[in-house]
Scaffold this active site. Structure first.
Site, PDB file in Angstrom:
ATOM      1  N   THR A   1       0.840  -1.201   0.000  1.00  0.00           N
ATOM      2  CA  THR A   1       0.000   0.000   0.000  1.00  0.00           C
ATOM      3  C   THR A   1       0.877   1.253   0.000  1.00  0.00           C
ATOM      4  O   THR A   1       0.972   1.956   1.009  1.00  0.00           O
ATOM      5  CB  THR A   1      -0.916   0.010   1.240  1.00  0.00           C
ATOM      6  OG1 THR A   1      -0.095  -0.129   2.424  1.00  0.00           O
ATOM      7  CG2 THR A   1      -1.914  -1.131   1.191  1.00  0.00           C
TER       8      THR A   1
ATOM      9  N   LYS B   1       0.144  -0.559  14.070  1.00  0.00           N
ATOM     10  CA  LYS B   1       1.120  -0.868  13.024  1.00  0.00           C
ATOM     11  C   LYS B   1       1.754   0.396  12.452  1.00  0.00           C
ATOM     12  O   LYS B   1       2.987   0.495  12.321  1.00  0.00           O
ATOM     13  CB  LYS B   1       0.447  -1.675  11.909  1.00  0.00           C
ATOM     14  CG  LYS B   1       1.313  -1.905  10.683  1.00  0.00           C
ATOM     15  CD  LYS B   1       2.596  -2.657  11.023  1.00  0.00           C
ATOM     16  CE  LYS B   1       3.419  -2.910   9.764  1.00  0.00           C
ATOM     17  NZ  LYS B   1       4.672  -3.617  10.070  1.00  0.00           N
TER      18      LYS B   1
ATOM     19  N   CYS C   1       8.018   0.102   4.266  1.00  0.00           N
ATOM     20  CA  CYS C   1       7.214   0.475   5.437  1.00  0.00           C
ATOM     21  C   CYS C   1       7.527   1.862   5.980  1.00  0.00           C
ATOM     22  O   CYS C   1       6.661   2.737   6.017  1.00  0.00           O
ATOM     23  CB  CYS C   1       7.390  -0.572   6.540  1.00  0.00           C
ATOM     24  SG  CYS C   1       6.825  -2.226   6.072  1.00  0.00           S
TER      25      CYS C   1
END
Length: 472
Positions: A108, A232, A290
């Site tokens: 994403t 997260k 990330c």
């Protein structure tokens, strides 16, 4: 809690068949570990048979890992679970209808962080595929890192639209974010605590049933889906913030002519009850999938999941976004160190030969997603340098040539710039490297504290290193 959903799940029985969408760094090891659990009967890995990634299907079904770099135990486990017919990779998404639980591990990214709009295209496609074949009582889990509010918002809406079923009444829905690092994928999945957040209690309990058998040391930490999403994104945002603090301190140390690593050792020496002085290491920049974007997911969560107006100092920058800017700046600082070092020997970046060592963002891996090496490369090319790249693990990368012969890359170079802490680079011998470079005043720019400055300076190198104000 929905009595209807609970009844459907009880009638359906325990989870036996699991589908995993996304055969990448997260999906492949997760699927293999599910397949190695005795109580689970079958695991299907769903992979589009596309020109760019369809090759994974045959490799996985042959027990071969398509992931490069060192992943201890992964290929052995793949051979075991494919050989026993417990794990299979397929492009047939209609088989989702056979599954009791389906997880999605799809990237994403943010195409443009300034507008806080993520590229959910691949994830939406995956969710729609699940929705088309969703059956009553199925558990759907998003493992992808997502903007807070996505599970109980966009994902829920798409699944309901495609299936005609209602989340929390006809099927279970949860978020259980992955928490892995390349090079230790299997171990991380088994040993790290697992965050599990359902849209309701029934969904949470069903997700706990799915993940508990895989854990060896880790424990389940249940919460709501939005809290899981924030957990997260926040843990990665905090790590990015810690790195930025180290990077900024390193820049301060350079400016004051002192050694960051002396300062770090001093800070780290204060230990005792109630004392936390953890400080990370500076470097040439932050890369990967990330840390480079999860701050923006967290920031956007205020817009998507916010219930009340944010109370925050007026006109003040977010410290998280500022940290991102500091870390994004580090390749520019590497360029400045290169420019200054060349100027000290009467040269400029234009026309100089630069040997970049390391393209991957993390040591001893082939993971080259959003590497800080790329913006430095672009800056050097724009300035007129001739750049060659060495990396022992990265096989290829769009629009750049990556070579495996270190001597060939270093041969005739005016500058060596170390971008990645690969084990090979800790073994660099200054005398041998200087001979290969063939320069009276060769330059070395150390972005990862890999080499001993004294040894290289004594061998005739002009040295620059991040945080090394004492010898720069």
């Amino acid at each position: 809690m929905s009595d209807k959903l609970q009844k459907i799940i009880e009638e359906r029985g325990p989870i036996k068949k699991i589908g995993v969408l996304g055969m990448g760094y997260v999906g492949i090891p997760a699927a293999a570990l599910f397949a190695d659990v005795d109580k689970f009967e079958k695991v299907l890995g769903f992979q589009r048979n596309s020109a760019s990634s369809g090759y994974k299907i045959d490799m996985i079904n042959a027990g071969e890992s398509p992931l490069k770099g060192e992943e201890p135990g992964l290929e052995d486990l793949l051979r075991k679970v494919t050989g026993s017919n417990k794990f299979e990779c397929t492009p047939d998404f209609s088989r989702i209808a056979e599954m009791d639980a389906v997880t999605l591990a799809i990237q994403t990214p943010f195409e443009n962080p300034t507008d806080l709009i993520p590229d959910f295209g691949a994830l939406i496609e995956g969710i729609r595929n699940v929705g088309r074949y969703l059956t009553p009582g199925t558990l759907v889990v998003l493992e992808s890192t997502i903007t807070p509010g996505t599970t109980n918002g966009m994902a829920k809406e798409i699944l309901e639209e495609e299936s005609g079923l209602i989340a929390g009444e006809d099927f279970a829905l949860a978020h259980a974010p992955e928490r892995v690092m390349v090079g230790r994928l299997l171990r991380n999945i088994q040993e790290h605590d697992r965050i599990v957040g359902g849209i309701d209690n029934t969904s949470t309990e069903r997700a706990i049933e799915l993940y508990s058998p895989v854990l060896t040391k880790g424990k389940i930490i249940p919460m709501t889906s939005t809290a899981a999403e924030v957990t997260k994104t926040a843990e990665n945002t905090f790590r990015d913030l810690q790195i930025a603090a180290a990077n900024q301190l390193a820049l301060y140390c350079e400016s004051m002519g002192i050694n960051f690593y002396d300062v770090r050792a001093g800070i780290d020496s204060l230990k005792g009850e109630g004392i936390t002085r953890a400080i990370l290491y500076p470097g040439a920049g932050v890369g990967g999938h990330c840390l480079t974007k999860d701050t923006y997911h967290l920031e956007r969560g205020i817009e998507i999941a916010g219930k009340t107006p944010l109370d925050y100092p007026e006109n003040a920058d977010s410290i998280y976004v500022l940290a991102r800017k500091v870390n994004d700046f580090m390749p520019n600082h590497m360029f400045k160190l290169t420019e200054d070092a060349l100027a000290s020997v009467g040269k400029s970046v234009k026309g100089s030969k630069i040997a970049m060592l390391g393209w991957a963002f993390i040591n001893d891996s082939d993971d080259a997603r959003n590497p800080p090496s790329e913006p430095l490369y672009d800056l050097l090319i724009e300035a007129g340098a001739e750049v060659r790249i060495h990396d022992p693990h990265v096989l290829d990368y769009p629009n750049v040539t990556i070579e495996k012969d270190l001597n060939a890359v270093v041969d005739g170079a005016d500058v060596i710039a170390i971008l990645t802490g690969h084990s090979d680079y800790f073994k660099l011998n200054p005398a041998d490297i200087k001979t290969t470079m063939g320069k009276d005043k060769p330059v070395i720019i150390d972005g990862r504290n890999v080499v001993d400055p004294t040894k290289f300076i004594d061998s005739g190198f002009v040295y620059r290193g991040i945080g090394r104000g004492d010898v720069n």
